[in-house]
Motif scaffolding. Structure first.
Motif, PDB file in Angstrom:
ATOM      1  N   PRO A  97       0.832  -1.207   0.000  1.00  0.00           N
ATOM      2  CA  PRO A  97       0.000   0.000   0.000  1.00  0.00           C
ATOM      3  C   PRO A  97       0.867   1.257   0.000  1.00  0.00           C
ATOM      4  CG  PRO A  97      -0.427  -1.403   1.935  1.00  0.00           C
ATOM      5  CD  PRO A  97       0.734  -1.956   1.247  1.00  0.00           C
ATOM      6  N   PRO A  98       0.311   2.359  -0.537  1.00  0.00           N
ATOM      7  CA  PRO A  98       1.123   3.573  -0.636  1.00  0.00           C
ATOM      8  C   PRO A  98       1.383   4.203   0.724  1.00  0.00           C
ATOM      9  CG  PRO A  98      -1.128   4.011  -1.324  1.00  0.00           C
ATOM     10  CD  PRO A  98      -1.043   2.535  -1.046  1.00  0.00           C
ATOM     11  N   TRP A  99       2.252   5.184   0.721  1.00  0.00           N
ATOM     12  CA  TRP A  99       2.574   6.022   1.880  1.00  0.00           C
ATOM     13  C   TRP A  99       1.270   6.517   2.508  1.00  0.00           C
ATOM     14  CZ3 TRP A  99       7.584   8.175   3.075  1.00  0.00           C
ATOM     15  CH2 TRP A  99       7.574   9.294   3.906  1.00  0.00           C
ATOM     16  N   ASP A 100       1.172   6.396   3.818  1.00  0.00           N
ATOM     17  CA  ASP A 100      -0.059   6.727   4.519  1.00  0.00           C
ATOM     18  C   ASP A 100      -0.053   8.185   4.987  1.00  0.00           C
ATOM     19  OD1 ASP A 100      -2.354   6.703   5.954  1.00  0.00           O
ATOM     20  OD2 ASP A 100      -1.590   5.468   7.598  1.00  0.00           O
ATOM     21  N   ILE A 101      -1.063   8.967   4.586  1.00  0.00           N
ATOM     22  CA  ILE A 101      -1.073  10.372   5.045  1.00  0.00           C
ATOM     23  C   ILE A 101      -2.171  10.629   6.079  1.00  0.00           C
ATOM     24  CG2 ILE A 101      -0.010  11.352   2.957  1.00  0.00           C
ATOM     25  CD1 ILE A 101      -2.933  12.581   2.516  1.00  0.00           C
ATOM     26  N   SER A 102      -2.744   9.558   6.657  1.00  0.00           N
ATOM     27  CA  SER A 102      -3.746   9.804   7.696  1.00  0.00           C
ATOM     28  C   SER A 102      -3.027  10.238   8.982  1.00  0.00           C
ATOM     29  CB  SER A 102      -4.577   8.553   7.957  1.00  0.00           C
ATOM     30  OG  SER A 102      -3.745   7.489   8.340  1.00  0.00           O
ATOM     31  N   LEU A 103      -3.668  11.118   9.752  1.00  0.00           N
ATOM     32  CA  LEU A 103      -3.019  11.669  10.948  1.00  0.00           C
ATOM     33  C   LEU A 103      -3.613  11.062  12.205  1.00  0.00           C
ATOM     34  CD1 LEU A 103      -3.014  15.488  10.134  1.00  0.00           C
ATOM     35  CD2 LEU A 103      -1.412  13.727   9.412  1.00  0.00           C
ATOM     36  N   ASP A 104      -2.833  10.954  13.258  1.00  0.00           N
ATOM     37  CA  ASP A 104      -3.443  10.494  14.496  1.00  0.00           C
ATOM     38  C   ASP A 104      -4.224  11.642  15.139  1.00  0.00           C
ATOM     39  OD1 ASP A 104      -0.237  10.448  15.967  1.00  0.00           O
ATOM     40  OD2 ASP A 104      -1.802  11.877  16.471  1.00  0.00           O
ATOM     41  N   ARG A 105      -5.079  11.280  16.136  1.00  0.00           N
ATOM     42  CA  ARG A 105      -6.064  12.228  16.638  1.00  0.00           C
ATOM     43  C   ARG A 105      -5.458  13.457  17.305  1.00  0.00           C
ATOM     44  NH1 ARG A 105     -10.183   9.442  20.302  1.00  0.00           N
ATOM     45  NH2 ARG A 105      -8.631  10.322  21.692  1.00  0.00           N
ATOM     46  N   ASP A 106      -4.440  13.239  18.149  1.00  0.00           N
ATOM     47  CA  ASP A 106      -3.821  14.365  18.855  1.00  0.00           C
ATOM     48  C   ASP A 106      -3.252  15.383  17.866  1.00  0.00           C
ATOM     49  OD1 ASP A 106      -4.398  13.390  21.300  1.00  0.00           O
ATOM     50  OD2 ASP A 106      -2.466  12.362  21.562  1.00  0.00           O
ATOM     51  N   LEU A 107      -2.605  14.830  16.837  1.00  0.00           N
ATOM     52  CA  LEU A 107      -1.961  15.700  15.862  1.00  0.00           C
ATOM     53  C   LEU A 107      -3.008  16.479  15.075  1.00  0.00           C
ATOM     54  CD1 LEU A 107       0.873  16.341  14.866  1.00  0.00           C
ATOM     55  CD2 LEU A 107       0.599  14.604  13.119  1.00  0.00           C
ATOM     56  N   GLU A 108      -4.051  15.790  14.627  1.00  0.00           N
ATOM     57  CA  GLU A 108      -5.112  16.436  13.857  1.00  0.00           C
ATOM     58  C   GLU A 108      -5.757  17.561  14.681  1.00  0.00           C
ATOM     59  OE1 GLU A 108      -7.171  13.989  11.200  1.00  0.00           O
ATOM     60  OE2 GLU A 108      -7.463  15.910  10.163  1.00  0.00           O
ATOM     61  N   LYS A 109      -5.963  17.290  15.986  1.00  0.00           N
ATOM     62  CA  LYS A 109      -6.610  18.268  16.860  1.00  0.00           C
ATOM     63  C   LYS A 109      -5.717  19.504  17.033  1.00  0.00           C
ATOM     64  CE  LYS A 109      -8.585  18.284  21.410  1.00  0.00           C
ATOM     65  NZ  LYS A 109      -8.319  17.600  22.678  1.00  0.00           N
ATOM     66  N   MET A 110      -4.437  19.268  17.300  1.00  0.00           N
ATOM     67  CA  MET A 110      -3.504  20.376  17.527  1.00  0.00           C
ATOM     68  C   MET A 110      -3.321  21.183  16.239  1.00  0.00           C
ATOM     69  SD  MET A 110      -1.161  21.712  19.687  1.00  0.00           S
ATOM     70  CE  MET A 110      -0.287  23.199  19.290  1.00  0.00           C
ATOM     71  N   LEU A 111      -3.249  20.489  15.102  1.00  0.00           N
ATOM     72  CA  LEU A 111      -3.002  21.197  13.850  1.00  0.00           C
ATOM     73  C   LEU A 111      -4.232  21.982  13.403  1.00  0.00           C
ATOM     74  CD1 LEU A 111      -0.995  18.526  11.838  1.00  0.00           C
ATOM     75  CD2 LEU A 111      -0.094  20.545  12.975  1.00  0.00           C
ATOM     76  N   GLY A 112      -5.425  21.492  13.773  1.00  0.00           N
ATOM     77  CA  GLY A 112      -6.658  22.191  13.428  1.00  0.00           C
ATOM     78  C   GLY A 112      -6.724  22.533  11.950  1.00  0.00           C
ATOM     79  N   ASP A 113      -6.900  23.842  11.663  1.00  0.00           N
ATOM     80  CA  ASP A 113      -7.034  24.290  10.275  1.00  0.00           C
ATOM     81  C   ASP A 113      -5.750  24.091   9.468  1.00  0.00           C
ATOM     82  OD1 ASP A 113      -9.525  25.127  10.983  1.00  0.00           O
ATOM     83  OD2 ASP A 113      -8.968  27.239  11.222  1.00  0.00           O
ATOM     84  N   HIS A 114      -4.634  23.840  10.168  1.00  0.00           N
ATOM     85  CA  HIS A 114      -3.361  23.725   9.458  1.00  0.00           C
ATOM     86  C   HIS A 114      -3.048  22.293   9.051  1.00  0.00           C
ATOM     87  CE1 HIS A 114      -3.179  27.716  11.022  1.00  0.00           C
ATOM     88  NE2 HIS A 114      -3.142  27.265  12.260  1.00  0.00           N
ATOM     89  N   ALA A 115      -3.970  21.357   9.375  1.00  0.00           N
ATOM     90  CA  ALA A 115      -3.738  19.948   9.043  1.00  0.00           C
ATOM     91  C   ALA A 115      -3.572  19.755   7.534  1.00  0.00           C
ATOM     92  CB  ALA A 115      -4.879  19.084   9.566  1.00  0.00           C
ATOM     93  N   ASP A 116      -4.264  20.595   6.753  1.00  0.00           N
ATOM     94  CA  ASP A 116      -4.157  20.491   5.294  1.00  0.00           C
ATOM     95  C   ASP A 116      -2.735  20.729   4.795  1.00  0.00           C
ATOM     96  OD1 ASP A 116      -6.522  19.690   4.412  1.00  0.00           O
ATOM     97  OD2 ASP A 116      -7.110  21.605   3.459  1.00  0.00           O
ATOM     98  N   TYR A 117      -2.075  21.764   5.354  1.00  0.00           N
ATOM     99  CA  TYR A 117      -0.689  22.045   4.966  1.00  0.00           C
ATOM    100  C   TYR A 117       0.212  20.867   5.346  1.00  0.00           C
ATOM    101  CZ  TYR A 117      -1.488  26.992   3.931  1.00  0.00           C
ATOM    102  OH  TYR A 117      -1.902  28.169   3.374  1.00  0.00           O
ATOM    103  N   TYR A 118      -0.071  20.327   6.519  1.00  0.00           N
ATOM    104  CA  TYR A 118       0.741  19.200   6.989  1.00  0.00           C
ATOM    105  C   TYR A 118       0.592  18.011   6.035  1.00  0.00           C
ATOM    106  CZ  TYR A 118       2.709  15.663  10.044  1.00  0.00           C
ATOM    107  OH  TYR A 118       3.477  14.652  10.546  1.00  0.00           O
ATOM    108  N   LYS A 119      -0.653  17.736   5.616  1.00  0.00           N
ATOM    109  CA  LYS A 119      -0.879  16.608   4.700  1.00  0.00           C
ATOM    110  C   LYS A 119      -0.214  16.850   3.346  1.00  0.00           C
ATOM    111  CE  LYS A 119      -5.112  14.887   6.755  1.00  0.00           C
ATOM    112  NZ  LYS A 119      -6.573  14.853   6.671  1.00  0.00           N
ATOM    113  N   LYS A 120      -0.252  18.106   2.899  1.00  0.00           N
ATOM    114  CA  LYS A 120       0.426  18.434   1.635  1.00  0.00           C
ATOM    115  C   LYS A 120       1.931  18.209   1.779  1.00  0.00           C
ATOM    116  CE  LYS A 120      -2.988  21.565  -0.260  1.00  0.00           C
ATOM    117  NZ  LYS A 120      -3.415  22.964  -0.396  1.00  0.00           N
ATOM    118  N   GLY A 121       2.446  18.523   2.970  1.00  0.00           N
ATOM    119  CA  GLY A 121       3.859  18.266   3.246  1.00  0.00           C
ATOM    120  C   GLY A 121       4.177  16.782   3.129  1.00  0.00           C
ATOM    121  N   LEU A 122       3.275  15.961   3.693  1.00  0.00           N
ATOM    122  CA  LEU A 122       3.479  14.507   3.629  1.00  0.00           C
ATOM    123  C   LEU A 122       3.461  14.009   2.179  1.00  0.00           C
ATOM    124  CD1 LEU A 122       1.243  13.075   6.520  1.00  0.00           C
ATOM    125  CD2 LEU A 122       3.728  13.084   6.425  1.00  0.00           C
TER     126      LEU A 122
END
Ligand SMILES: [Zn+2]
Length: 260
Positions: A97-122
């Protein structure tokens, strides 16, 4: 096969430099530890066989290398690897399976609106677009740094906390992320410094370097460093807060029972 870290963590197209043996049978095939969706947990995977179509002598080629879960014996992780004995490297050119870009809960919560940038980084990182990955992660750090530094204060008490809060006040006067980090990095509580490694110092070093004329290849290393330091801090802060809250709650119950 080169090594475990290469198989588990390297993104596609990132070269792993090594002296490739002349004969393919001398290549090591290390066991790897990755998630198995059938078992629902982290498991050991082994490559029992991979057949080179190029014959015994290793030459420039792309090979399919299947790794099977040792626990269920059902689930395969497949790598497409390019070997280049002339330039002495091996790299992944495909992965399933390909590289996984799903985030764990703590990280998603802390990143909030910035989670999108983080996923683009991944996503950039998964393709070895180092400059892109670094830029996205730097943006994420810039946008959450104030909140993150505020939350760290909650993990401290007494004089340690007073000194930190004083420095924290100074961070509000600058807009430059690495200057903010510089003001508080040496005041980080021990719980956020595993084995004397200071994730804020790491972030400070990398972010103050900037990109300048760095290559994609160099930037991918910087990007991975920023991501790991950031993920460690966010998760550790969340875990420490949760542990403190649960400890306080159980102590309160215990004391209530005693006073009754
Ligand atoms: Zn399994």
């Amino acid at each position: 096969m080169p090594n475990r870290e290469f198989l588990e963590e390297y993104p596609l197209y990132r070269k792993f430099k090594m002296d490739l043996p002349e004969v393919e049978t001398q290549l090591e095939k290390p066991a790897i530890h990755m998630h198995c969706p059938v078992c629902g947990s982290e498991q050991t995977f082994n490559a029992d066989s991979f057949v080179f179509t190029s014959g015994v002598v290793l030459r420039k080629c792309v090979q399919k290398v299947p790794y099977r879960c040792a626990s269920c014996g059902e689930f395969d992780r497949v790598f497409l690897l390019k070997f280049d004995p002339e330039e002495n490297y091996v790299m992944k050119v495909g992965q399933e399976p390909p590289w996984d870009i799903s985030l764990d809960r703590d990280l998603e919560k802390m990143l909030g609106d910035h989670a999108d940038y983080y996923k683009k980084g991944l996503i950039c990182e998964s393709q070895s677009y180092g400059i892109g990955a670094f830029s996205y992660y730097r943006r994420v750090v810039e946008e959450i740094i104030d909140e993150l530094l505020d939350e760290i204060a909650d993990l401290m008490t007494g004089g340690e906390r007073d000194r930190y809060l004083e420095a924290l006040e100074q961070t509000k006067k600058t807009k430059i992320t690495h200057d903010k980090i510089d003001l508080v990095k040496d005041l980080l509580p021990p719980i956020l410094r595993p084995n004397e490694m200071n994730p804020l110092s790491v972030l400070h070093d990398v972010l103050s370097q900037g990109l300048h004329r760095e290559s994609d290849e160099h930037c991918i290393e910087l990007a991975m460093t920023v991501r790991e330091a950031l993920v460690f801090l966010v998760n550790q802060v969340a875990a420490s807060r949760a542990a403190a809250a649960s400890f306080t709650e159980s102590m309160r119950k215990l004391l209530d029972r005693r006073t009754k």
